[in-house]
Write an enzyme that holds these catalytic residues in place. Structure first.
Site: not given
Ligand SMILES: Nc1ncnc2c1ncn2[C@@H]1O[C@H](COP(=O)(O)OP(=O)(O)O)[C@@H](O)[C@H]1O
Ligand SMILES: Nc1ncnc2c1ncn2[C@@H]1O[C@H](COP(=O)(O)OP(=O)(O)O)[C@@H](O)[C@H]1O
Ligand SMILES: [Mg+2]
Ligand SMILES: [Mg+2]
Ligand SMILES: [Mg+2]
Ligand SMILES: [Mg+2]
Lengths: 334, 211, 334, 211
Positions: C57, C219
């Site tokens: 991320h 994700h």
């Protein structure tokens, strides 16, 4: 071609609007031109810096407009250098009476268009000078060619010449500093994937699943050669070796490092590259003074990276460490 | 045969149409050795030129050509913008104030245009640029004019020579412009600018031939 | 899978090294753990903030470690929440005696691992509390599910709760501020392309050339539904409509906007999205107080974007405007 | 039949092997309704467990299981790490100090493990999680033990029930874990955690059956 755009023909204008809507505290747009200038332009008595080029390199160049860097940035169509009239408007809008330095990347189109704009502004009595950035070691230098391209190293010119101007140096001094950066900065890039110019609708080259392109520029052009993909460390070695051989850099030298993403590269991968760059430099006794990892000079959604080394002396270090406050390059100074 | 302002405007329209039709082709050529925008650039420029034409009706040829040049300079960008822009601006200066031009005037135009391109781009023939189409075209045209074989035929010969020059660019290494970064890798690819120059001359000749 | 990495098994460790090599002025790594803490941690007497999650991320969460934001960031394997022992080490390393606030994104794994770490630290007598961010409106809230996911809005929690801690507020106060942000922040995202977890070697889903996935998380999970690609403005409308309907936002409200790229999205496209967001909000009489456009909370090389709106009151405005100095979030304050 | 520490270690090895073999399969299941990491997570965890086994030889079963649990907690991450980790840690507590266990002890272990998972994850059967494999497995095992049909056969019945439960997860909507974000879209897909639970029980039963 999948892109978050409305229309290839208006994408640059819409981007400009989006930037100004997001960051009015930093930039305003010149009516009728794809030109961003500092919200507080012109800054009286300060040498002004104008840079620019085709669009598609975001955050370059509009992201570098602000205190301590550029006063104006001119955006052409995607990957197409801007036109002289727009550059001329930028020069007029940022001129604070101390002259204007144009930071041009070495491409035939950019050089010609900025030159024409310079001629136009000089006819108005504005003092204009220019420096041409040519940091890309992928392309061999030769009197027979147009010389090397300007790529990510340009951001160091913006930062350091911008700091010089911010410190109140004269146009001649700012130019000297800009040229010192240019003399000491070297870069090289590679791509895992191509990119697609919106108006063209298809990628500028294609690569098989196991191929990468080495020695690319920042306009989706093919590079100097193609290879099978290999480990990040080996790729970093390949780029670094050409860079290190070029200047050359010696043990005891101090450098600033930039690991730049081409637009679609995850930061994770850029940091993996930086790890190896840091370790190779350490091994060679070259001291890393500061490092910048991120997307600074991109090619739309291309996945890939470039490495830039800037050899520093005390003057360059001081200016690199000066504060800057722009959309994409903020530094508290130290 | 002489060419008046109205015909010049027709020629400009014909060029615009041809470039629009070849937008993708030129861009494709540019994607092989450049940055995939030449067709887009030229089309954007001549599209804007088209919007200016109504206001140019009745103006002298020098004004028309100069306006085309200035429009190209301010809309095309890249390398081709200043080059073609300078060419048309110089062409306009060369026939300033004239409402009719003959083959000799067109020779003057052609020479001024090519000279402008060379000065602006600091290139010579053999560097894989538009000059490789334009210089042989100019030579053929000049020879034809010297031999008094008529404007239309002279232009046709220029077009043929441009085509040959354009094709010749496939065989050489680029040493100017963006393709020069490719070195040896530029061999085998036809230069987009030489191609647009050929198309431009062809479009002009087509109008003259239809008169 | 083409990536600039050496080995999927070591990519997180190598990334961590690359970060520390690049930015030692901001962060140091805890030996043996993928934990980054402020270079000057612990800051005595200040409430410390710890966040984290899976890797992939970036710049979250390590990029937000520094003055005015996080004190520590814990990185799990790619897209896998970190383990309690690492979180526990982070808590111990940053605790400056005034307690530690955990900023957790609402995923089963994250919540459980952070909870276990909290229990461990409390056994040492450290005052620990937590807030759970759940800004994603794509997923309907329901007592029958695990609730909404935490996505890009988390960065506003880091910034604002970080500023509260920096101002010297108590743990209770910092928590209250964090929860106020959570109560007022809403996000939704979409993807044009999937992403590939290095260790998995292939994309987590596939999309045809004309398809996009709406309502994705961060994700690489599939989203709530799939559609044909459409114009950027229409996509922005689809995301915005769900966001605006949720709180609701009313004419006269003031908001902070974040247009976040998923990792592979060119800035150009994010600005095109922002242009439309700005114009829709203007039409609705919602005032944009500040805008942030960039890659803040990504999913590896995914192309796509999320939009976040944070409804502001005077307290939140003041804290949002406080200075911060981290690798990826620098603000001079105003 | 009783199980000693050495056999427990063999069972752990068998589980590690099975999960390694099914790493891609589990990850693929997770990519359909999750984030494509379950196989990777479990494999990473049990790989680390393998490195700890040598130091556990000769230790009591409680210590072995607790160490496995703590290792899983500190290496797996995600949702499955705390869940499986808690399960093994609770299992270890349930037989603390014992060097041999019989089917009754194993029932205690199984109950403690499932209880741990439920407490940690706040989920119940029918939410499309590992519980849907484990709860029916525990019930079958308990019934079998109550009927005194022997450890190996009891475990086989547990495995069968786990398999059925795992397959049942295809038919239901996820309301816990990452798959719950998909709502209706999660139907038709088998839960990765239920699958790893089934594989884990199967690997254990295989060892016991071979004694
Ligand atoms: N120095 C030069 N002199 C003459 N023509 C040039 C020169 N440099 C480039 N060109 C021409 O310009 C063409 C490329 O134009 P274009 O693609 O529009 O610009 P850019 O290269 O900036 O993208 C080349 O194919 C070549 O014919
Ligand atoms: N609350 C819960 N209770 C029990 N099991 C759960 C719960 N949440 C998730 N799981 C299980 O965890 C599995 C996912 O594990 P994994 O992929 O390793 O973690 P993550 O979802 O964090 O990526 C799911 O398939 C499900 O069986
Ligand atoms: Mg171009
Ligand atoms: Mg081009
Ligand atoms: Mg996960
Ligand atoms: Mg998972």
């Amino acid at each position: 071609m999948k892109k978050l755009i409305n229309d290839p023909n208006t994408v640059v204008e819409e981007m400009m609007e989006g930037i100004v809507q997001a960051y009015p505290q930093y930039v305003r747009k010149l009516e009728g031109f794809n030109v961003l200038v500092r919200a507080d332009a012109p800054v009286n008595g300060k040498v002004a810096l104008v840079s620019g080029g085709g669009s598609g390199h975001e955050p370059a160049h509009g992201g570098y407009v602000g205190k301590g860097m550029l006063d104006g940035a001119v955006a052409g169509a995607v990957f197409t250098s801007p036109t002289p009239d727009a550059i001329y408007e930028a020069i007029k809008a940022v001129n604070g009476g101390a002259g204007v330095l144009l930071v041009v990347k070495n491409y035939t189109g950019d050089v010609m268009n900025f030159d024409m704009a310079k001629e136009m502004a000089e006819m108005d009595g504005i003092k204009v000078d220019s420096v041409v950035v040519n940091d890309d070691v992928a392309v061999e230098n030769s009197t027979w060619t147009t010389g090397r391209r300007g790529i990510a190293g340009t951001v160091f010119v913006h930062k350091i010449a911008g700091a010089a101007a911010d410190k109140g140096m004269t146009l001649e001094e700012v130019k000297r500093v800009g040229e010192k950066v240019i003399a000491n900065v070297r870069s090289m890039g590679m791509a895992l994937t191509p990119c697609t110019v919106p108006a063209a609708g298809k990628p500028s080259f294609t690569l098989a699943e196991n191929e990468m392109e080495i020695g690319i520029g920042i306009h989706g052009e093919p590079g100097t050669h193609r290879e099978s993909v290999k480990a990040a460390d080996e790729i970093a070695d390949e780029l670094l070796n050409k860079i290190l051989a070029d200047l050359p850099y010696e043990s005891g030298d101090e450098v600033a490092v930039m690991v730049n993403g081409m637009g679609g590269t995850p930061l994770m991968e850029l940091f993996v590259i930086n790890r190896h760059v840091a370790s190779v430099l350490k091994e060679k006794g070259i001291k890393v003074y500061r490092t910048f990892v991120g997307e600074y000079m991109t090619s739309l959604e291309m996945q890939g990276a470039s490495i830039t080394l800037l050899k520093l002396d005390d003057e360059l270090k001081g200016l690199l460490d000066a504060p800057s406050d722009t959309i994409a390059f903020k530094d508290f100074g130290r | 045969m002489t060419i008046n302002s109205a015909i010049v405007i027709d020629i400009i329209k014909s060029i615009a149409k041809t470039l629009a039709e070849n937008k993708e082709y030129l861009t494709e050529l540019d994607s092989a050795i450049g940055d995939a925008d030449h067709g887009i650039n030229m089309d954007r420029g001549f599209n804007t030129v088209l919007t200016k034409l109504p206001s140019l009706e009745g103006k002298d040829i020098g004004t028309i050509l100069k306006t085309v040049g200035m429009t190209l300079v301010s809309t095309v960008g890249g390398a081709s913008g200043p080059l073609y822009g300078t060419a048309f601006m110089r062409a306009g200066q060369a026939v300033a104030g004239k409402n009719e031009i003959d083959e000799k005037d067109i020779l003057t135009i052609f020479e001024a245009a090519l000279q402008g391109i060379k000065e602006r781009g600091k290139a010579v023939a053999g560097e894989k640029t538009m000059i490789d189409a334009l210089e042989p075209a100019l030579k053929s045209y000049r020879d034809a004019v010297d031999n008094n074989i008529g404007l239309a035929e002279a232009l046709n010969r220029a077009v043929d020579a441009a085509k040959e020059g354009m094709e010749y660019t496939k065989n050489i290494i680029a040493t100017k412009g963006r393709a020069s970064y490719l070195g040896e890798r530029s061999i085998g690819h036809q230069d987009p600018g030489a191609t647009s120059s050929y198309l431009l001359l062809q479009a002009a000749a087509r109008v003259v031939n239809s008169l």
